[in-house]
Scaffold this motif. Sequence first.
Motif, PDB file in Angstrom:
ATOM      1  N   SER A 139      -1.599  10.467  -6.119  1.00 25.18           N
ATOM      2  CA  SER A 139      -1.301  10.079  -5.199  1.00 25.18           C
ATOM      3  C   SER A 139      -1.396   8.818  -4.402  1.00 25.18           C
ATOM      4  N   GLY A 140      -0.873   8.541  -3.117  1.00 28.57           N
ATOM      5  CA  GLY A 140      -1.188   7.591  -1.444  1.00 28.57           C
ATOM      6  C   GLY A 140      -0.255   6.912  -2.091  1.00 28.57           C
ATOM      7  N   GLY A 141       1.100   7.138  -2.441  1.00 26.32           N
ATOM      8  CA  GLY A 141       2.723   6.104  -2.107  1.00 26.32           C
ATOM      9  C   GLY A 141       2.877   6.076  -0.992  1.00 26.32           C
ATOM     10  N   GLY A 142       3.224   5.217  -0.791  1.00 25.26           N
ATOM     11  CA  GLY A 142       4.713   5.420   0.473  1.00 25.26           C
ATOM     12  C   GLY A 142       5.522   4.179   0.712  1.00 25.26           C
ATOM     13  N   SER A 143       5.779   3.912   1.954  1.00 30.27           N
ATOM     14  CA  SER A 143       6.496   2.603   2.113  1.00 30.27           C
ATOM     15  C   SER A 143       5.757   2.145   3.910  1.00 30.27           C
ATOM     16  N   VAL A 144       6.002   0.174   2.810  1.00 27.61           N
ATOM     17  CA  VAL A 144       5.072  -0.320   4.072  1.00 27.61           C
ATOM     18  C   VAL A 144       5.531  -1.689   4.261  1.00 27.61           C
ATOM     19  N   GLN A 145       5.897  -2.500   5.712  1.00 28.93           N
ATOM     20  CA  GLN A 145       6.036  -4.108   5.279  1.00 28.93           C
ATOM     21  C   GLN A 145       5.196  -4.181   5.034  1.00 28.93           C
ATOM     22  N   ALA A 146       5.456  -6.147   4.529  1.00 30.65           N
ATOM     23  CA  ALA A 146       5.243  -7.039   3.856  1.00 30.65           C
ATOM     24  C   ALA A 146       3.281  -7.003   4.721  1.00 30.65           C
ATOM     25  N   GLY A 147       2.691  -7.640   3.466  1.00 36.55           N
ATOM     26  CA  GLY A 147       0.864  -7.225   4.281  1.00 36.55           C
ATOM     27  C   GLY A 147       0.472  -6.273   4.542  1.00 36.55           C
ATOM     28  N   GLY A 148       1.027  -5.431   4.471  1.00 39.36           N
ATOM     29  CA  GLY A 148       0.364  -4.002   4.575  1.00 39.36           C
ATOM     30  C   GLY A 148      -1.052  -3.274   3.408  1.00 39.36           C
ATOM     31  N   SER A 149      -1.372  -2.482   3.773  1.00 38.15           N
ATOM     32  CA  SER A 149      -2.038  -2.295   2.449  1.00 38.15           C
ATOM     33  C   SER A 149      -1.623  -0.183   1.945  1.00 38.15           C
ATOM     34  N   LEU A 150      -2.231  -0.303   1.629  1.00 35.81           N
ATOM     35  CA  LEU A 150      -1.578   1.606   0.435  1.00 35.81           C
ATOM     36  C   LEU A 150      -3.116   1.245  -0.666  1.00 35.81           C
ATOM     37  N   THR A 151      -3.244   2.483  -0.573  1.00 34.18           N
ATOM     38  CA  THR A 151      -4.671   2.938  -1.770  1.00 34.18           C
ATOM     39  C   THR A 151      -3.317   4.324  -2.396  1.00 34.18           C
ATOM     40  N   LEU A 152      -3.782   3.916  -3.748  1.00 36.51           N
ATOM     41  CA  LEU A 152      -3.303   4.980  -4.746  1.00 36.51           C
ATOM     42  C   LEU A 152      -4.516   5.911  -4.729  1.00 36.51           C
ATOM     43  N   SER A 153      -3.789   6.764  -5.605  1.00 35.56           N
ATOM     44  CA  SER A 153      -5.407   7.525  -6.555  1.00 35.56           C
ATOM     45  C   SER A 153      -4.813   8.372  -7.943  1.00 35.56           C
ATOM     46  N   CYS A 154      -5.456   8.657  -8.348  1.00 44.28           N
ATOM     47  CA  CYS A 154      -5.135   9.421  -9.688  1.00 44.28           C
ATOM     48  C   CYS A 154      -6.073  10.170  -9.941  1.00 44.28           C
ATOM     49  N   GLU A 155      -6.298  10.835 -10.480  1.00 48.70           N
ATOM     50  CA  GLU A 155      -7.174  12.530 -10.952  1.00 48.70           C
ATOM     51  C   GLU A 155      -6.900  12.516 -12.099  1.00 48.70           C
ATOM     52  N   TYR A 156      -7.614  12.004 -13.061  1.00 47.85           N
ATOM     53  CA  TYR A 156      -7.690  12.086 -14.424  1.00 47.85           C
ATOM     54  C   TYR A 156      -8.419  13.182 -14.675  1.00 47.85           C
TER      55      TYR A 156
END
Length: 118
Positions: A7-24
């Motif tokens: 989870s945690g994907g999305g659309s951002v502009q260059a220079g931005g940040s995102l955090t992806l998570s993965c439940e294992y």
Amino acid sequence: QEHLVESGGGSVQAGGSLTLSCEYVGYIYNSYCLGWFRQAPGKEREGVAAVDSDGTTSYKDSVKGRFTISRDNAKNILYLQMNSLKPEDTAMYYCAATLVCYGDMGRWGQGTQVTVSS
């Protein structure tokens, strides 16, 4: 039953940040290498970052200094903090539990899309 859910994907502009998570679920963290792979349209899947069973982390050269992989063993969650994102980071990102870091033998999640616009 073993599974990986991103989870945690999305659309951002260059220079931005995102955090992806993965439940294992069903994977013992000290028996597998947990990692993130990505695949852009028309390109092969590539390993981005991994945390080995002993806690050692590694990164693809192009993301070093921008991405950070971590895991919460108590919650069974793997993270990928992505900063200073570039358009070339655009891809489907997959969480994986593999026998060897960046190896082919293991299981992958369904993926989460990351799109970086310029």
